[in-house]
Design an enzyme around this catalytic site. Structure first.
Site, short mmCIF file in Angstrom:
data_model
loop_
_atom_site.label_atom_id
_atom_site.label_comp_id
_atom_site.label_asym_id
_atom_site.label_seq_id
_atom_site.Cartn_x
_atom_site.Cartn_y
_atom_site.Cartn_z
N GLU A 134 0.84 -1.20 0.00
CA GLU A 134 0.00 0.00 0.00
C GLU A 134 0.87 1.25 0.00
OE1 GLU A 134 -2.59 2.62 3.08
OE2 GLU A 134 -2.11 0.56 3.62
N ASP B 12 0.61 3.94 -2.93
CA ASP B 12 0.23 5.34 -2.69
C ASP B 12 1.03 6.27 -3.59
OD1 ASP B 12 -0.99 7.54 -0.95
OD2 ASP B 12 1.16 7.90 -0.66
N GLU C 134 -4.67 0.48 -3.57
CA GLU C 134 -3.30 1.00 -3.67
C GLU C 134 -2.28 -0.13 -3.63
OE1 GLU C 134 -3.53 5.53 -1.86
OE2 GLU C 134 -3.09 3.87 -0.49
#
Length: 237
Positions: A51, A55, A126
């Site tokens: 993640e 991002d 993400e």
């Protein structure tokens, strides 16, 4: 890295096909499996690190799409539009379009946590982008299916004075007019199994109710109420 078992492999291939990609793409299936594993399943082998990578990836894709399609936009406009494109609300919406919740491994009380679903799906989305990027170290597994979404959303955001974020727009308006923030009053109106619109919200200003709305989460209900309120006050102007 944990092994991807045949049944899980078929599930992951199904998701890849939903994205419009071939199962023969050079994806590292172990990474994709990890991207769809919630921390409640494993404290160490979960999507959190992917993640973090994703991002950065989603922000890069959004920036490139804006740069390619709106070369005359100011940097300020780029930043404002991108902040909406990469918000949990939008990423959760995209995750739901592909049924990402069907592939996400979740355990314990989180399985019934409808309130936390938006952030959970956004995080997993993400992480999937992070897995794709780390599989090839480029954006070839991402841009073919994500670009069209960002192009469509960017066009909508540019035409919308509230930039699809009515809570933020209403807050800016109340601060500019009265130097105060609106007040949200939220109540639960149903159980997760009974209704998709679990929460009801009202938005108040100076003891006057400006709007009402329902949603699957507290944020969604507040956003719905804020939209009614913002459209009402701006129309009155």
């Amino acid at each position: 890295m944990s092994r991807v078992y045949p049944r899980r492999q078929r599930q992951l291939e199904s998701l890849v096909q939903k994205l419009g990609l071939s199962p023969k793409i050079p994806v590292k299936w172990e990474l994709l499996d990890l991207a769809l594993t919630h921390p409640t399943v494993s404290e160490t082998a979960n999507y959190e690190q992917l993640e973090f990578v994703g991002d950065a990836v989603v922000r890069l894709v959004a920036a490139v799409v804006l740069w390619e399609h709106y070369p005359d936009c100011s940097v300020g406009d780029f930043a404002a539009i991108r902040s909406v494109l990469v918000s949990d609300r939008i990423l959760c919406q995209l995750a739901k379009e592909y049924g990402l919740e069907l592939y996400l491994l979740v355990a314990g009380s989180a399985t019934a946590d409808i309130v936390g679903q938006e952030s959970r799906l956004a995080d997993a989305f993400e992480a999937v982008l992070g897995a794709f990027y780390l599989s090839t170290h480029n954006l070839e597994l991402i841009r073919p299916w994500l670009d069209p979404h960002f192009q469509r959303l960017a066009a909508e955001i540019r035409l919308d004075p509230a930039r699809l974020n009515y809570k933020a727009a209403l807050q800016e308006w109340t601060q500019a007019q009265f130097k105060v923030l609106p007040e949200y009053r939220v109540m639960e109106i149903g159980q997760p199994q009974q209704t998709q619109e679990r929460f009801f919200a009202e938005v108040w200003l100076h003891e006057q109710m400006l709007g009402q709305g329902k949603g699957r989460s507290i944020k969604a209900a507040e956003q719905a109420a804020a939209k009614i309120a913002y459209l009402t006050v701006t129309e009155q102007e």
